[in-house]
Design an enzyme around this catalytic site. Structure first.
Site, PDB file in Angstrom:
ATOM      1  N   ARG A 134       0.803  -1.237   0.000  1.00  0.00           N
ATOM      2  CA  ARG A 134       0.000   0.000   0.000  1.00  0.00           C
ATOM      3  C   ARG A 134       0.830   1.279   0.000  1.00  0.00           C
ATOM      4  NH1 ARG A 134      -2.667  -3.186   3.764  1.00  0.00           N
ATOM      5  NH2 ARG A 134      -4.478  -4.223   2.861  1.00  0.00           N
ATOM      6  N   LYS A 156       1.086  11.216 -11.003  1.00  0.00           N
ATOM      7  CA  LYS A 156       0.264  10.248 -11.747  1.00  0.00           C
ATOM      8  C   LYS A 156       1.144   9.045 -12.088  1.00  0.00           C
ATOM      9  CE  LYS A 156      -3.201  13.142 -14.014  1.00  0.00           C
ATOM     10  NZ  LYS A 156      -3.717  13.609 -15.308  1.00  0.00           N
ATOM     11  N   GLU A 198       5.955  19.694 -24.971  1.00  0.00           N
ATOM     12  CA  GLU A 198       5.338  19.942 -23.654  1.00  0.00           C
ATOM     13  C   GLU A 198       5.851  21.248 -23.052  1.00  0.00           C
ATOM     14  OE1 GLU A 198       2.863  18.177 -22.521  1.00  0.00           O
ATOM     15  OE2 GLU A 198       3.008  16.262 -23.595  1.00  0.00           O
ATOM     16  N   LYS A 240       4.048  23.411 -13.839  1.00  0.00           N
ATOM     17  CA  LYS A 240       3.222  22.217 -13.612  1.00  0.00           C
ATOM     18  C   LYS A 240       2.916  22.074 -12.118  1.00  0.00           C
ATOM     19  CE  LYS A 240       2.255  17.406 -14.267  1.00  0.00           C
ATOM     20  NZ  LYS A 240       2.393  16.171 -15.011  1.00  0.00           N
ATOM     21  N   GLU A 250      -6.999  16.070  -9.700  1.00  0.00           N
ATOM     22  CA  GLU A 250      -7.771  16.387 -10.909  1.00  0.00           C
ATOM     23  C   GLU A 250      -9.272  16.386 -10.617  1.00  0.00           C
ATOM     24  OE1 GLU A 250      -5.763  15.391 -14.792  1.00  0.00           O
ATOM     25  OE2 GLU A 250      -7.513  14.112 -14.932  1.00  0.00           O
ATOM     26  N   ARG A 255      -6.531  21.004 -13.365  1.00  0.00           N
ATOM     27  CA  ARG A 255      -5.415  20.216 -13.907  1.00  0.00           C
ATOM     28  C   ARG A 255      -5.623  19.903 -15.387  1.00  0.00           C
ATOM     29  NH1 ARG A 255      -1.857  15.668 -10.565  1.00  0.00           N
ATOM     30  NH2 ARG A 255      -0.526  15.140 -12.320  1.00  0.00           N
ATOM     31  N   ASN A 259      -3.799  19.561 -20.383  1.00  0.00           N
ATOM     32  CA  ASN A 259      -4.129  18.728 -21.545  1.00  0.00           C
ATOM     33  C   ASN A 259      -4.387  19.546 -22.802  1.00  0.00           C
ATOM     34  OD1 ASN A 259      -3.790  16.190 -20.504  1.00  0.00           O
ATOM     35  ND2 ASN A 259      -5.834  16.151 -19.589  1.00  0.00           N
ATOM     36  N   HIS A 262      -4.260  17.983 -26.255  1.00  0.00           N
ATOM     37  CA  HIS A 262      -4.269  16.531 -26.056  1.00  0.00           C
ATOM     38  C   HIS A 262      -5.528  15.846 -26.566  1.00  0.00           C
ATOM     39  CE1 HIS A 262      -0.736  17.486 -23.751  1.00  0.00           C
ATOM     40  NE2 HIS A 262      -0.573  16.248 -23.334  1.00  0.00           N
ATOM     41  N   HIS A 266      -4.492  12.714 -28.606  1.00  0.00           N
ATOM     42  CA  HIS A 266      -4.773  11.321 -28.247  1.00  0.00           C
ATOM     43  C   HIS A 266      -5.448  10.603 -29.411  1.00  0.00           C
ATOM     44  CE1 HIS A 266      -4.566  12.400 -23.699  1.00  0.00           C
ATOM     45  NE2 HIS A 266      -3.414  11.974 -24.151  1.00  0.00           N
ATOM     46  N   HIS A 279       4.213  10.807 -28.627  1.00  0.00           N
ATOM     47  CA  HIS A 279       3.199  11.599 -27.913  1.00  0.00           C
ATOM     48  C   HIS A 279       3.435  13.103 -28.105  1.00  0.00           C
ATOM     49  CE1 HIS A 279       0.354  12.773 -24.867  1.00  0.00           C
ATOM     50  NE2 HIS A 279       1.298  13.402 -24.192  1.00  0.00           N
TER      51      HIS A 279
HETATM   52  P1  NAD Z   1       9.819   6.528 -22.873  1.00  0.00           P
HETATM   53  O1  NAD Z   1       9.924   6.344 -21.423  1.00  0.00           O
HETATM   54  O2  NAD Z   1       9.280   5.415 -23.693  1.00  0.00           O
HETATM   55  O3  NAD Z   1      11.248   6.939 -23.459  1.00  0.00           O
HETATM   56  C1  NAD Z   1      11.393   7.150 -24.833  1.00  0.00           C
HETATM   57  C2  NAD Z   1      12.558   6.343 -25.404  1.00  0.00           C
HETATM   58  O4  NAD Z   1      13.781   6.997 -25.073  1.00  0.00           O
HETATM   59  C3  NAD Z   1      12.687   4.929 -24.859  1.00  0.00           C
HETATM   60  O5  NAD Z   1      13.126   4.090 -25.886  1.00  0.00           O
HETATM   61  C4  NAD Z   1      13.787   5.071 -23.813  1.00  0.00           C
HETATM   62  O6  NAD Z   1      14.478   3.866 -23.593  1.00  0.00           O
HETATM   63  C5  NAD Z   1      14.669   6.101 -24.439  1.00  0.00           C
HETATM   64  N1  NAD Z   1      15.456   6.910 -23.524  1.00  0.00           N
HETATM   65  C6  NAD Z   1      15.014   7.491 -22.385  1.00  0.00           C
HETATM   66  N2  NAD Z   1      15.954   8.284 -21.894  1.00  0.00           N
HETATM   67  C7  NAD Z   1      17.033   8.190 -22.697  1.00  0.00           C
HETATM   68  C8  NAD Z   1      18.320   8.771 -22.689  1.00  0.00           C
HETATM   69  N3  NAD Z   1      18.681   9.678 -21.785  1.00  0.00           N
HETATM   70  N4  NAD Z   1      19.191   8.392 -23.655  1.00  0.00           N
HETATM   71  C9  NAD Z   1      18.807   7.494 -24.610  1.00  0.00           C
HETATM   72  N5  NAD Z   1      17.596   6.947 -24.695  1.00  0.00           N
HETATM   73  C10 NAD Z   1      16.719   7.290 -23.747  1.00  0.00           C
HETATM   74  O7  NAD Z   1       8.940   7.813 -23.261  1.00  0.00           O
HETATM   75  P2  NAD Z   1       8.654   9.230 -22.614  1.00  0.00           P
HETATM   76  O8  NAD Z   1       8.334  10.111 -23.734  1.00  0.00           O
HETATM   77  O9  NAD Z   1       9.686   9.648 -21.644  1.00  0.00           O
HETATM   78  O10 NAD Z   1       7.348   8.964 -21.734  1.00  0.00           O
HETATM   79  C11 NAD Z   1       6.141   8.596 -22.340  1.00  0.00           C
HETATM   80  C12 NAD Z   1       5.269   7.948 -21.287  1.00  0.00           C
HETATM   81  O11 NAD Z   1       5.037   8.888 -20.253  1.00  0.00           O
HETATM   82  C13 NAD Z   1       3.912   7.513 -21.802  1.00  0.00           C
HETATM   83  O12 NAD Z   1       3.638   6.214 -21.332  1.00  0.00           O
HETATM   84  C14 NAD Z   1       2.952   8.513 -21.182  1.00  0.00           C
HETATM   85  O13 NAD Z   1       1.680   7.966 -20.941  1.00  0.00           O
HETATM   86  C15 NAD Z   1       3.663   8.847 -19.904  1.00  0.00           C
HETATM   87  N6  NAD Z   1       3.307  10.156 -19.344  1.00  0.00           N
HETATM   88  C16 NAD Z   1       2.963  10.229 -18.060  1.00  0.00           C
HETATM   89  C17 NAD Z   1       2.655  11.435 -17.474  1.00  0.00           C
HETATM   90  C18 NAD Z   1       2.339  11.503 -16.011  1.00  0.00           C
HETATM   91  O14 NAD Z   1       1.926  12.580 -15.546  1.00  0.00           O
HETATM   92  N7  NAD Z   1       2.547  10.436 -15.268  1.00  0.00           N
HETATM   93  C19 NAD Z   1       2.699  12.616 -18.234  1.00  0.00           C
HETATM   94  C20 NAD Z   1       3.075  12.523 -19.576  1.00  0.00           C
HETATM   95  C21 NAD Z   1       3.389  11.288 -20.119  1.00  0.00           C
HETATM   96  N1  GLY Z   2       0.229  15.132 -17.813  1.00  0.00           N
HETATM   97  C1  GLY Z   2      -0.991  15.637 -17.294  1.00  0.00           C
HETATM   98  C2  GLY Z   2      -1.043  15.632 -15.807  1.00  0.00           C
HETATM   99  O1  GLY Z   2      -0.095  15.327 -15.136  1.00  0.00           O
HETATM  100  O2  GLY Z   2      -2.081  15.937 -15.259  1.00  0.00           O
END
Ligand code: NAD
Ligand code: GLY
Length: 378
Positions: A134, A156, A198, A240, A250, A255, A259, A262, A266, A279
């Site tokens: 938990r 998130k 972003e 942020k 949210e 919040r 988006n 978005h 999406h 993305h």
């Molecule tokens: P990712 O984590 O898939 O990374 C993108 C690619 O870059 C991967 O292949 C990774 O291995 C590579 N990589 C990462 N860092 C590197 C580095 N320093 N050098 C070389 N390669 C590197 O993608 P992302 O764009 O970071 O994240 C996308 C994800 O984040 C999605 O699943 C999305 O839903 C999520 N997200 C979450 C939130 C949230 O608030 N929690 C907000 C936005 C996005």
């Molecule tokens: N990426 C949108 C949020 O964190 O609310």
């Protein structure tokens, strides 16, 4: 643009869930110094087990090794799970594998889970931390620009359901975030640009001066100058954090401003097939569609859209759907109706009223959205 001194630390103020975002260049090994303070200031402060588990992916293993070596050298017992890179990794199977690893290492309530990677690692490891006994203390060490400015901040966490992205998850704030701009040196150019979408978004939705700063410093940003990167990451995190502090779960709708672009994005991402459009690329295109929609609704002048278009292109981002886009306007609209902001089948969008200010607009006529599709068709 605020003073550059903000670049070293951003505080997220959420009562007992408050935490520091520390922004450095070439100092990943600072983590063992930071971690005891972060734990002491958190709800996990009782006791000090000095046990941690790193979750990383193959592409960033070398960065994770630096973190692990630093911890081992200072008396921590530190396990590591290396996963396949990519969105598919945010699955129940991998979540379950992480639980297995935590059981195997006899993790207890004070074991710190540390995500070293992009948003995929952060979301998955964060959900494992949220759900194991938990709630374990959780630390983010983001390695993509997108994770630096968005996914590592705000709590998130989650995984994908085969039928829907990010459908399963929990709010679980980290106890600290360590952002090292030097890990961006290995980030592929396309991923860097995706993160910049972003950053531009924050300027449009909350901070016109920041938007102007990005316009003026685009060259230095594209060269990944460490000082500028610390500055823009810090400003993005602050913006942020301001939103998250007011609407952590949210619930008030505030919040939702995060988006911007978005609703379109999406739909574009899902129709293109995840991974075809990154993305951030979809968000870049989506912001231009949303801005054009705001023009059509007489909320802004065309100049506001033109400046976004120019800036996104300066960061090598697409602002129109790719050549060969084969999906109909009906298909895009159907997808948009699945958006979490849609209420009773009525389309709602985050739209700019000027640079630096957006509002959620309800009851946007479908016919106006169709006009935007026509406007932006090649
Ligand atoms: P990712 O984590 O898939 O990374 C993108 C690619 O870059 C991967 O292949 C990774 O291995 C590579 N990589 C990462 N860092 C590197 C580095 N320093 N050098 C070389 N390669 C590197 O993608 P992302 O764009 O970071 O994240 C996308 C994800 O984040 C999605 O699943 C999305 O839903 C999520 N997200 C979450 C939130 C949230 O608030 N929690 C907000 C936005 C996005
Ligand atoms: N990426 C949108 C949020 O964190 O609310």
């Amino acid at each position: 643009m605020p003073t550059p001194v903000e670049a070293s630390s951003v505080q997220v103020n959420l009562g007992e869930r408050s935490y520091e975002i520390r922004i450095v260049s070439g100092a990943l090994s600072e983590l063992p110094t930071l971690l005891p303070n972060w734990l002491d200031r958190s709800v996990y402060r009782a006791g000090n087990s000095r046990t941690a588990h790193i979750v990383t992916d193959r592409n960033v293993r070398s960065h994770a090794n630096i973190v692990r070596e630093g911890l081992c050298a200072t008396g921590w017992t530190c396990g590591i799970t290396e996963l396949e890179p990519g969105e598919k990794t945010k699955s129940v199977a991998n979540l379950s594998a992480l639980w297995d690893d935590l059981i195997a290492m006899k993790a207890d309530r004070r074991t710190v889970v540390i995500a070293v990677g992009g948003g995929v690692m952060g979301d998955l490891a964060g959900f494992a931390a949220a759900s194991f006994v938990r709630g374990l203390p959780f630390v983010q060490v983001p390695t993509t620009l997108l994770a630096d400015v968005d996914s590592s901040v705000g709590g998130k966490t989650g995984i994908n359901h085969p039928a829907a992205k990010n459908m399963l998850g929990a709010f679980h704030q980290p106890i600290g975030v360590l952002i090292d701009t030097s890990v961006l040196d290995t980030l592929p150019a396309r991923e860097f640009s995706a993160g910049m979408a972003e950053v531009v978004k924050y300027g449009v939705i909350l901070d016109a001066d920041f938007f102007t700063f990005l316009e003026q410093r685009a060259d230095a940003i594209n060269q990944r100058d460490a000082g500028i990167m610390r500055q823009i990451i810090a400003r993005s995190c602050r913006l942020k954090a301001d939103v998250v502090e007011k609407d952590e779960y949210e619930r008030t709708g505030l919040r939702a401003v995060l988006n911007y672009g978005h609703t379109f994005a999406h739909a574009f991402e899902a129709l293109a097939g995840y991974g075809e459009l990154l993305h951030g690329e979809a968000v870049s295109i989506g912001m231009i569609y949303a801005s054009r929609l705001a023009e059509r609704m007489n909320l802004i002048e065309a100049e506001v859209t033109r400046r976004q278009d120019d800036l996104l292109r300066a960061f090598k981002l697409p602002t129109r759907l790719p050549d060969g886009w084969a999906h109909s306007d009906d298909a895009i609209l159907d997808r948009m109706k699945l958006d979490k902001k849609t209420v009773g089948g009525k389309l709602r969008f985050v739209l700019p009223k000027r640079l630096g200010h957006v509002e959620v607009v309800s009851d946007v006529p479908e016919a106006t959205v169709r006009e935007v599709f026509d406007d932006l068709r090649k």
